[in-house]
Scaffold this motif. Structure first.
Motif, PDB file in Angstrom:
ATOM      1  N   PHE A   1       0.797  -1.229   0.000  1.00  0.00           N
ATOM      2  CA  PHE A   1       0.000   0.000   0.000  1.00  0.00           C
ATOM      3  C   PHE A   1       0.833   1.284   0.000  1.00  0.00           C
ATOM      4  O   PHE A   1       0.285   2.364   0.202  1.00  0.00           O
ATOM      5  N   LYS A   2       2.130   1.173  -0.248  1.00  0.00           N
ATOM      6  CA  LYS A   2       2.935   2.394  -0.280  1.00  0.00           C
ATOM      7  C   LYS A   2       2.401   3.345  -1.360  1.00  0.00           C
ATOM      8  O   LYS A   2       1.988   2.910  -2.443  1.00  0.00           O
ATOM      9  N   TYR A   3       2.399   4.630  -1.015  1.00  0.00           N
ATOM     10  CA  TYR A   3       1.924   5.703  -1.900  1.00  0.00           C
ATOM     11  C   TYR A   3       0.413   5.628  -2.142  1.00  0.00           C
ATOM     12  O   TYR A   3      -0.097   6.261  -3.066  1.00  0.00           O
ATOM     13  N   LYS A   4      -0.307   4.871  -1.325  1.00  0.00           N
ATOM     14  CA  LYS A   4      -1.760   4.741  -1.513  1.00  0.00           C
ATOM     15  C   LYS A   4      -2.486   5.078  -0.214  1.00  0.00           C
ATOM     16  O   LYS A   4      -1.887   5.129   0.863  1.00  0.00           O
ATOM     17  N   CYS A   5      -3.785   5.293  -0.350  1.00  0.00           N
ATOM     18  CA  CYS A   5      -4.646   5.491   0.816  1.00  0.00           C
ATOM     19  C   CYS A   5      -5.607   4.305   0.907  1.00  0.00           C
ATOM     20  O   CYS A   5      -5.981   3.721  -0.115  1.00  0.00           O
ATOM     21  N   LEU A   6      -5.986   3.958   2.115  1.00  0.00           N
ATOM     22  CA  LEU A   6      -6.977   2.907   2.291  1.00  0.00           C
ATOM     23  C   LEU A   6      -7.729   3.149   3.585  1.00  0.00           C
ATOM     24  O   LEU A   6      -7.267   3.914   4.450  1.00  0.00           O
ATOM     25  N   ASP A   7      -8.897   2.541   3.706  1.00  0.00           N
ATOM     26  CA  ASP A   7      -9.683   2.721   4.920  1.00  0.00           C
ATOM     27  C   ASP A   7      -9.533   1.509   5.835  1.00  0.00           C
ATOM     28  O   ASP A   7      -8.831   0.535   5.508  1.00  0.00           O
ATOM     29  N   THR A   8     -10.196   1.558   6.956  1.00  0.00           N
ATOM     30  CA  THR A   8     -10.043   0.517   7.977  1.00  0.00           C
ATOM     31  C   THR A   8     -10.497  -0.845   7.480  1.00  0.00           C
ATOM     32  O   THR A   8      -9.855  -1.872   7.763  1.00  0.00           O
ATOM     33  N   GLU A   9     -11.597  -0.881   6.752  1.00  0.00           N
ATOM     34  CA  GLU A   9     -12.108  -2.160   6.266  1.00  0.00           C
ATOM     35  C   GLU A   9     -11.148  -2.795   5.264  1.00  0.00           C
ATOM     36  O   GLU A   9     -10.981  -4.017   5.232  1.00  0.00           O
ATOM     37  N   GLU A  10     -10.496  -1.988   4.439  1.00  0.00           N
ATOM     38  CA  GLU A  10      -9.504  -2.519   3.500  1.00  0.00           C
ATOM     39  C   GLU A  10      -8.294  -3.074   4.249  1.00  0.00           C
ATOM     40  O   GLU A  10      -7.742  -4.119   3.893  1.00  0.00           O
ATOM     41  N   TRP A  11      -7.878  -2.351   5.306  1.00  0.00           N
ATOM     42  CA  TRP A  11      -6.769  -2.852   6.133  1.00  0.00           C
ATOM     43  C   TRP A  11      -7.140  -4.179   6.785  1.00  0.00           C
ATOM     44  O   TRP A  11      -6.360  -5.143   6.777  1.00  0.00           O
ATOM     45  N   LYS A  12      -8.344  -4.249   7.330  1.00  0.00           N
ATOM     46  CA  LYS A  12      -8.792  -5.471   8.007  1.00  0.00           C
ATOM     47  C   LYS A  12      -8.865  -6.639   7.019  1.00  0.00           C
ATOM     48  O   LYS A  12      -8.436  -7.767   7.333  1.00  0.00           O
ATOM     49  N   ALA A  13      -9.381  -6.378   5.813  1.00  0.00           N
ATOM     50  CA  ALA A  13      -9.480  -7.439   4.809  1.00  0.00           C
ATOM     51  C   ALA A  13      -8.097  -7.952   4.428  1.00  0.00           C
ATOM     52  O   ALA A  13      -7.888  -9.172   4.261  1.00  0.00           O
ATOM     53  N   PHE A  14      -7.122  -7.040   4.302  1.00  0.00           N
ATOM     54  CA  PHE A  14      -5.757  -7.442   3.959  1.00  0.00           C
ATOM     55  C   PHE A  14      -5.151  -8.275   5.087  1.00  0.00           C
ATOM     56  O   PHE A  14      -4.488  -9.287   4.845  1.00  0.00           O
ATOM     57  N   LEU A  15      -5.391  -7.847   6.318  1.00  0.00           N
ATOM     58  CA  LEU A  15      -4.895  -8.590   7.485  1.00  0.00           C
ATOM     59  C   LEU A  15      -5.434 -10.014   7.497  1.00  0.00           C
ATOM     60  O   LEU A  15      -4.671 -10.982   7.653  1.00  0.00           O
ATOM     61  N   LEU A  16      -6.744 -10.158   7.339  1.00  0.00           N
ATOM     62  CA  LEU A  16      -7.359 -11.482   7.420  1.00  0.00           C
ATOM     63  C   LEU A  16      -6.972 -12.364   6.238  1.00  0.00           C
ATOM     64  O   LEU A  16      -6.876 -13.588   6.378  1.00  0.00           O
ATOM     65  N   ASP A  17      -6.739 -11.747   5.086  1.00  0.00           N
ATOM     66  CA  ASP A  17      -6.292 -12.526   3.931  1.00  0.00           C
ATOM     67  C   ASP A  17      -4.858 -13.012   4.136  1.00  0.00           C
ATOM     68  O   ASP A  17      -4.524 -14.157   3.808  1.00  0.00           O
ATOM     69  N   TYR A  18      -4.011 -12.149   4.703  1.00  0.00           N
ATOM     70  CA  TYR A  18      -2.615 -12.529   4.950  1.00  0.00           C
ATOM     71  C   TYR A  18      -2.539 -13.686   5.944  1.00  0.00           C
ATOM     72  O   TYR A  18      -1.752 -14.624   5.771  1.00  0.00           O
ATOM     73  N   PHE A  19      -3.385 -13.618   6.979  1.00  0.00           N
ATOM     74  CA  PHE A  19      -3.382 -14.668   8.001  1.00  0.00           C
ATOM     75  C   PHE A  19      -4.533 -15.649   7.764  1.00  0.00           C
ATOM     76  O   PHE A  19      -5.193 -16.089   8.716  1.00  0.00           O
ATOM     77  N   LYS A  20      -4.765 -16.009   6.506  1.00  0.00           N
ATOM     78  CA  LYS A  20      -5.918 -16.866   6.179  1.00  0.00           C
ATOM     79  C   LYS A  20      -5.848 -18.222   6.883  1.00  0.00           C
ATOM     80  O   LYS A  20      -6.870 -18.793   7.268  1.00  0.00           O
ATOM     81  N   LYS A  21      -4.630 -18.743   7.080  1.00  0.00           N
ATOM     82  CA  LYS A  21      -4.500 -20.026   7.789  1.00  0.00           C
ATOM     83  C   LYS A  21      -5.006 -19.894   9.223  1.00  0.00           C
ATOM     84  O   LYS A  21      -5.766 -20.740   9.713  1.00  0.00           O
TER      85      LYS A  21
END
Length: 281
Positions: free
Chosen positions: A83-103
């Protein structure tokens, strides 16, 4: 850089900063949400340590949940890279977190996270992490000695009390005293005599020392505090000191005069919020 104990020690100080912000806003104020509701609110009014310290507490909680820094730091690096040089909201951050730790998600590890309480509920976080208090123990012990000492036994204190303490530990010692009932003027004057607090130019230490003095209604703190808020522009220092000075009746008129004279030179957000605290148009 300075080791895990130092990180944990800094987190303890951050928790106190968060507590002070929550108390200032009020425990039910929606501006203390990690995701605040800003509809119809001047964003400047929402500025505080809440997003910094409540956000850190959530990240630390998640770090512990997934197994510690060795598992969480790769996520942070991936997040920054993605996400460098980008903006995102809390829900996008949460979705990325849960996808990264999908296991871990599939194993039910994240089922215990109360997202509503963390993100959309005012007040302090739902969980206080068990931080390592090793570096804080000496601060707590000295704080207890001062808070329990009577005016008749202040001679027990000496410059050796602070030997070996880092600037951060001295700051923590004063921060803990600020959570206690106000000290007497005799206590403040003795502390200045044996520790030379008034001569200390570390801003974190000076800020808390001046607040202790003002809360004790020690007139010796008034002029140094007014000088400090004039030359130190950071809101984290300026706003609490102005509030304390305004609450000290003997200092109120001088405080208002100082603010009005220096308002044109202050950062606009800081000036606006201090004006509201001092009830100045």
């Amino acid at each position: 850089m300075h080791g895990e104990q130092t990180r944990q020690f800094a987190a303890l100080g951050g928790w106190k900063d968060l507590y002070n912000s929550v108390q200032t806003f009020g425990e039910t104020n929606l501006l203390t949400n990690l995701v605040p509701r800003l509809d119809g609110v001047d964003p400047d009014d929402a500025f505080s340590s809440v997003p910094y310290e409540k956000g850190f507490t959530l990240l630390y909680y998640l770090e512990e949940l997934v197994g510690g820094p060795e598992k969480f730091e790769p996520f942070l690096r991936k997040y920054i890279e993605t996400f460098k040089y980008k903006c995102l909201d809390t829900e996008e951050w949460k979705a990325f977190l849960l996808d990264y730790f999908k296991k871990e998600v599939s194993e039910g590890l994240f089922d215990k996270v109360d997202w509503k309480a963390w993100l959309h509920t005012p007040g302090m976080p739902p969980i206080k992490p068990s931080y390592d208090i090793t570096l804080a123990d000496v601060c707590s012990a000295l704080c207890q000695r001062w808070s329990q000492a009577t005016p008749d036994n202040l001679d027990q204190f000496s410059p050796q009390d602070l030997e070996g303490m880092s600037p951060g530990q001295k700051t923590e010692f004063l921060a803990q005293l600020l959570l206690k009932p106000p000290l007497s003027i005799q206590h403040i004057e003795k502390m200045d005599q044996v520790y030379g607090m008034s001569a200390n130019n570390n801003s974190e230490i000076k800020f808390r020392w001046l607040r202790l003095g003002i809360r004790a209604e020690w007139e010796g703190a008034v002029d140094p505090a007014l000088t400090f808020v004039t030359i130190q522009g950071r809101m984290k220092f300026v706003r609490p000191l102005y509030r304390d000075l305004f609450g000290f009746e003997k200092a109120r008129e001088k405080t208002l005069t100082t603010f009005k004279q220096n308002r044109p030179f202050m950062h606009s957000t800081t000036a606006s919020l201090v004006a509201k605290d001092l009830k100045v148009q």
